[in-house]
Design a protein around this motif. Structure first.
Motif, PDB file in Angstrom:
ATOM      1  N   LEU A 102     -87.705  49.858-117.481  1.00 21.38           N
ATOM      2  CA  LEU A 102     -89.064  49.980-116.962  1.00 21.38           C
ATOM      3  C   LEU A 102     -89.837  48.675-117.099  1.00 21.38           C
ATOM      4  O   LEU A 102     -90.592  48.286-116.198  1.00 21.38           O
ATOM      5  N   TYR A 103     -89.648  47.996-118.225  1.00 21.03           N
ATOM      6  CA  TYR A 103     -90.337  46.724-118.411  1.00 21.03           C
ATOM      7  C   TYR A 103     -89.868  45.697-117.385  1.00 21.03           C
ATOM      8  O   TYR A 103     -90.681  45.003-116.763  1.00 21.03           O
ATOM      9  N   ASP A 104     -88.563  45.598-117.198  1.00 24.12           N
ATOM     10  CA  ASP A 104     -88.023  44.638-116.232  1.00 24.12           C
ATOM     11  C   ASP A 104     -88.526  44.941-114.825  1.00 24.12           C
ATOM     12  O   ASP A 104     -88.858  44.023-114.060  1.00 24.12           O
ATOM     13  N   LEU A 105     -88.587  46.217-114.472  1.00 23.41           N
ATOM     14  CA  LEU A 105     -89.075  46.601-113.149  1.00 23.41           C
ATOM     15  C   LEU A 105     -90.555  46.262-112.995  1.00 23.41           C
ATOM     16  O   LEU A 105     -90.997  45.782-111.942  1.00 23.41           O
ATOM     17  N   ASN A 106     -91.316  46.498-114.050  1.00 20.81           N
ATOM     18  CA  ASN A 106     -92.738  46.147-114.017  1.00 20.81           C
ATOM     19  C   ASN A 106     -92.936  44.649-113.812  1.00 20.81           C
ATOM     20  O   ASN A 106     -93.791  44.219-113.035  1.00 20.81           O
ATOM     21  N   ILE A 107     -92.182  43.857-114.521  1.00 20.73           N
ATOM     22  CA  ILE A 107     -92.296  42.403-114.401  1.00 20.73           C
ATOM     23  C   ILE A 107     -91.918  41.950-112.993  1.00 20.73           C
ATOM     24  O   ILE A 107     -92.566  41.075-112.395  1.00 20.73           O
ATOM     25  N   GLU A 108     -90.868  42.543-112.447  1.00 15.49           N
ATOM     26  CA  GLU A 108     -90.406  42.167-111.105  1.00 15.49           C
ATOM     27  C   GLU A 108     -91.409  42.573-110.026  1.00 15.49           C
ATOM     28  O   GLU A 108     -91.696  41.804-109.101  1.00 15.49           O
ATOM     29  N   LYS A 109     -91.981  43.775-110.148  1.00 16.53           N
ATOM     30  CA  LYS A 109     -92.810  44.334-109.072  1.00 16.53           C
ATOM     31  C   LYS A 109     -94.310  44.283-109.359  1.00 16.53           C
ATOM     32  O   LYS A 109     -95.107  44.583-108.476  1.00 16.53           O
ATOM     33  N   ASN A 110     -94.694  43.948-110.597  1.00 15.31           N
ATOM     34  CA  ASN A 110     -96.108  43.859-110.973  1.00 15.31           C
ATOM     35  C   ASN A 110     -96.869  45.143-110.629  1.00 15.31           C
ATOM     36  O   ASN A 110     -97.874  45.133-109.912  1.00 15.31           O
ATOM     37  N   ALA A 111     -96.395  46.257-111.166  1.00 16.98           N
ATOM     38  CA  ALA A 111     -97.006  47.555-110.877  1.00 16.98           C
ATOM     39  C   ALA A 111     -98.113  47.878-111.876  1.00 16.98           C
ATOM     40  O   ALA A 111     -98.065  47.460-113.035  1.00 16.98           O
ATOM     41  N   ASP A 112     -99.114  48.618-111.413  1.00 14.38           N
ATOM     42  CA  ASP A 112    -100.122  49.156-112.330  1.00 14.38           C
ATOM     43  C   ASP A 112     -99.508  50.253-113.190  1.00 14.38           C
ATOM     44  O   ASP A 112     -99.792  50.361-114.372  1.00 14.38           O
ATOM     45  N   ASN A 149     -99.905  53.017-102.888  1.00 16.19           N
ATOM     46  CA  ASN A 149    -101.149  53.421-103.540  1.00 16.19           C
ATOM     47  C   ASN A 149    -101.619  54.741-102.950  1.00 16.19           C
ATOM     48  O   ASN A 149    -100.893  55.366-102.151  1.00 16.19           O
ATOM     49  N   TYR A 150    -102.801  55.152-103.328  1.00 15.84           N
ATOM     50  CA  TYR A 150    -103.307  56.462-102.909  1.00 15.84           C
ATOM     51  C   TYR A 150    -103.270  56.645-101.396  1.00 15.84           C
ATOM     52  O   TYR A 150    -102.905  57.712-100.901  1.00 15.84           O
ATOM     53  N   ILE A 195    -103.954  57.506-110.176  1.00 13.22           N
ATOM     54  CA  ILE A 195    -103.545  57.521-108.764  1.00 13.22           C
ATOM     55  C   ILE A 195    -104.663  57.001-107.878  1.00 13.22           C
ATOM     56  O   ILE A 195    -104.449  56.190-106.965  1.00 13.22           O
ATOM     57  N   PHE A 196    -105.886  57.466-108.113  1.00 14.60           N
ATOM     58  CA  PHE A 196    -107.020  57.044-107.293  1.00 14.60           C
ATOM     59  C   PHE A 196    -107.320  55.552-107.463  1.00 14.60           C
ATOM     60  O   PHE A 196    -107.740  54.882-106.529  1.00 14.60           O
ATOM     61  N   LYS A 197    -107.118  55.030-108.663  1.00 16.22           N
ATOM     62  CA  LYS A 197    -107.526  53.664-108.984  1.00 16.22           C
ATOM     63  C   LYS A 197    -106.485  52.606-108.641  1.00 16.22           C
ATOM     64  O   LYS A 197    -106.830  51.475-108.272  1.00 16.22           O
ATOM     65  N   ALA A 198    -105.213  52.924-108.724  1.00 21.27           N
ATOM     66  CA  ALA A 198    -104.148  51.915-108.682  1.00 21.27           C
ATOM     67  C   ALA A 198    -104.008  51.238-107.323  1.00 21.27           C
ATOM     68  O   ALA A 198    -104.162  51.863-106.270  1.00 21.27           O
ATOM     69  N   ASP A 199    -103.671  49.958-107.368  1.00 20.18           N
ATOM     70  CA  ASP A 199    -103.325  49.206-106.163  1.00 20.18           C
ATOM     71  C   ASP A 199    -101.828  49.215-105.923  1.00 20.18           C
ATOM     72  O   ASP A 199    -101.377  49.212-104.774  1.00 20.18           O
ATOM     73  N   ARG A 200    -101.052  49.226-107.030  1.00 16.37           N
ATOM     74  CA  ARG A 200     -99.600  49.153-106.896  1.00 16.37           C
ATOM     75  C   ARG A 200     -98.942  50.156-107.838  1.00 16.37           C
ATOM     76  O   ARG A 200     -99.015  50.032-109.062  1.00 16.37           O
ATOM     77  N   ILE A 201     -98.313  51.171-107.237  1.00 11.68           N
ATOM     78  CA  ILE A 201     -97.576  52.198-107.978  1.00 11.68           C
ATOM     79  C   ILE A 201     -96.129  52.138-107.513  1.00 11.68           C
ATOM     80  O   ILE A 201     -95.852  51.866-106.343  1.00 11.68           O
ATOM     81  N   LEU A 202     -95.209  52.396-108.419  1.00  8.09           N
ATOM     82  CA  LEU A 202     -93.795  52.447-108.056  1.00  8.09           C
ATOM     83  C   LEU A 202     -93.222  53.812-108.411  1.00  8.09           C
ATOM     84  O   LEU A 202     -93.620  54.424-109.409  1.00  8.09           O
ATOM     85  N   PHE A 203     -92.277  54.275-107.590  1.00  8.04           N
ATOM     86  CA  PHE A 203     -91.482  55.443-107.951  1.00  8.04           C
ATOM     87  C   PHE A 203     -90.069  54.964-108.259  1.00  8.04           C
ATOM     88  O   PHE A 203     -89.401  54.358-107.422  1.00  8.04           O
TER      89      PHE A 203
END
Length: 344
Positions: A102-112, A149-150, A195-203
């Motif tokens: 999860l950390y590596d994916l966050n760093i790669e994709k810069n998700a909220d 995002n939303y 969900i309402f606030k985020a600019d970048r969410i990943l599944f």
């Protein structure tokens, strides 16, 4: 800055806590802190926490009087120093490489924040339980591996799996988001705000979390606390107003009236009076707020308005039930009349 703060609320879970802690202290990602909030446990949970604390400097214990899981998580957030925050329930487990992935994916994709799949299992038999609510195939079909995002999922935003241990959040993103305290279903408010606030969410289409289904869990018993959903849904209505998403209000009022009446109907007869009193109290408390809402005033279904009026006018549970059911009977009769008119 350490990479991840892991938050574990602990309340009387001595039978499961070691298994949970083992799954965290043995993570392949070692640069983490483990914040355990002992929420007034009266069993051996605190002793287990102290044992792990003595062996691993990353384990930190905060003890407090019992205030509930929402408060325990909020308390931990005041101490968290990680770049990301992960919440886990103390009777469940995490795959040993989950935080690293999860950390590596966050760093790669810069998700909220990231949403991932949850594997449920029967706490008594160990049998795996298939449940699409926790795997969200419809979300995968919609967004794939792309950040969203939303606006990309607005039609399903309130139908996504709500389970905090199935997400990991950037800490700076949730600085202004907190769990409601003293209520069940607190995850709903935190997750919806995110969900309402985020600019970048990943599944992330992987099973990383193992969720134990226990027969003694608060989520499996129907009690008057189940009616906390009224106040939780009120908070969701507030978020819809705050972020200007009024389209969800119909579904939320459905929860407040239709779902609440179903809970009342399913209650044990010995509990119905208590359930009714709580419903009436909550409806009267929110009467002015709801009646000042444009959706409630102009778009609320007649059925729900009838349920609302029955609750605030009835003197006891029996009258409330008869009042609501009278609308249902009349609706059925009207459908029969309409069919007759069509034949004629």
């Amino acid at each position: 800055m350490m990479k991840i703060s892991v938050v574990i609320p602990v309340y009387n879970i001595e039978d499961y806590l070691s298994e949970c802690l083992d799954s965290i202290v043995n993570q392949s990602l070692e640069d983490i802190e483990i914040i355990c909030v002992n929420d007034g446990s009266t069993d051996g949970s605190l002793d287990i926490l102290k044992e792990y604390e003595s062996k691993d400097s990353r384990v930190k214990i905060i003890s407090q009087e019992n205030k509930g899981i929402g408060n325990a998580r909020n308390t931990a957030l005041e101490y968290a120093k990680g770049e990301y925050v992960y919440f886990i329930d103390g009777d469940d487990t995490l795959e040993l490489d989950a935080l690293e992935r999860l950390y590596d994916l966050n760093i790669e994709k810069n998700a909220d924040f990231i949403i991932f799949k949850i594997s449920n299992f029967n706490g008594e038999t160990g049998e795996r339980i298939n449940d699409e609510y926790y795997t969200m195939p419809y979300l995968k079909d919609r967004v794939g591996e792309d950040a969203f995002n939303y606006d990309d999922v607005r039609d399903m935003a309130l139908d996504l799996c709500v389970c905090s241990p199935g997400n990991i959040f950037k800490r700076e993103f949730i600085e202004e988001i907190r769990f409601p305290e003293g209520l069940l279903f607190e995850d709903n408010v935190f997750f919806t705000h995110a969900i309402f606030k985020a600019d970048r969410i990943l599944f992330y289409d992987e099973f990383l979390y193992n969720r134990r289904q226990r027969p003694d869990s608060t989520s499996t018993h129907l009690t008057v606390k189940s009616l906390d959903t009224i106040e939780i849904t009120n908070l969701l209505l507030d978020l819809c107003s705050q972020f200007n998403h009024p389209k969800h209000k119909g579904a939320l009022y459905y929860r407040i009236f239709h779902n609440i009446y179903n809970i009342f109907k399913q209650a044990d007869p010995s509990q119905k009076e208590e359930f009714f009193e709580r419903i009436k109290y909550e409806y009267l408390k929110n009467k002015d707020k709801w009646e000042s809402d444009d959706f409630f005033a102009n778009n609320l279904k007649d059925e729900y308005r009838h349920m609302f009026n029955c609750a605030i006018k009835s003197k006891n549970a029996t009258r409330f039930e008869k009042c609501v059911d009278s609308f249902n009977k009349e609706s059925k009769l009207q459908k029969v009349r309409n069919k007759i008119y069509e034949i004629i």
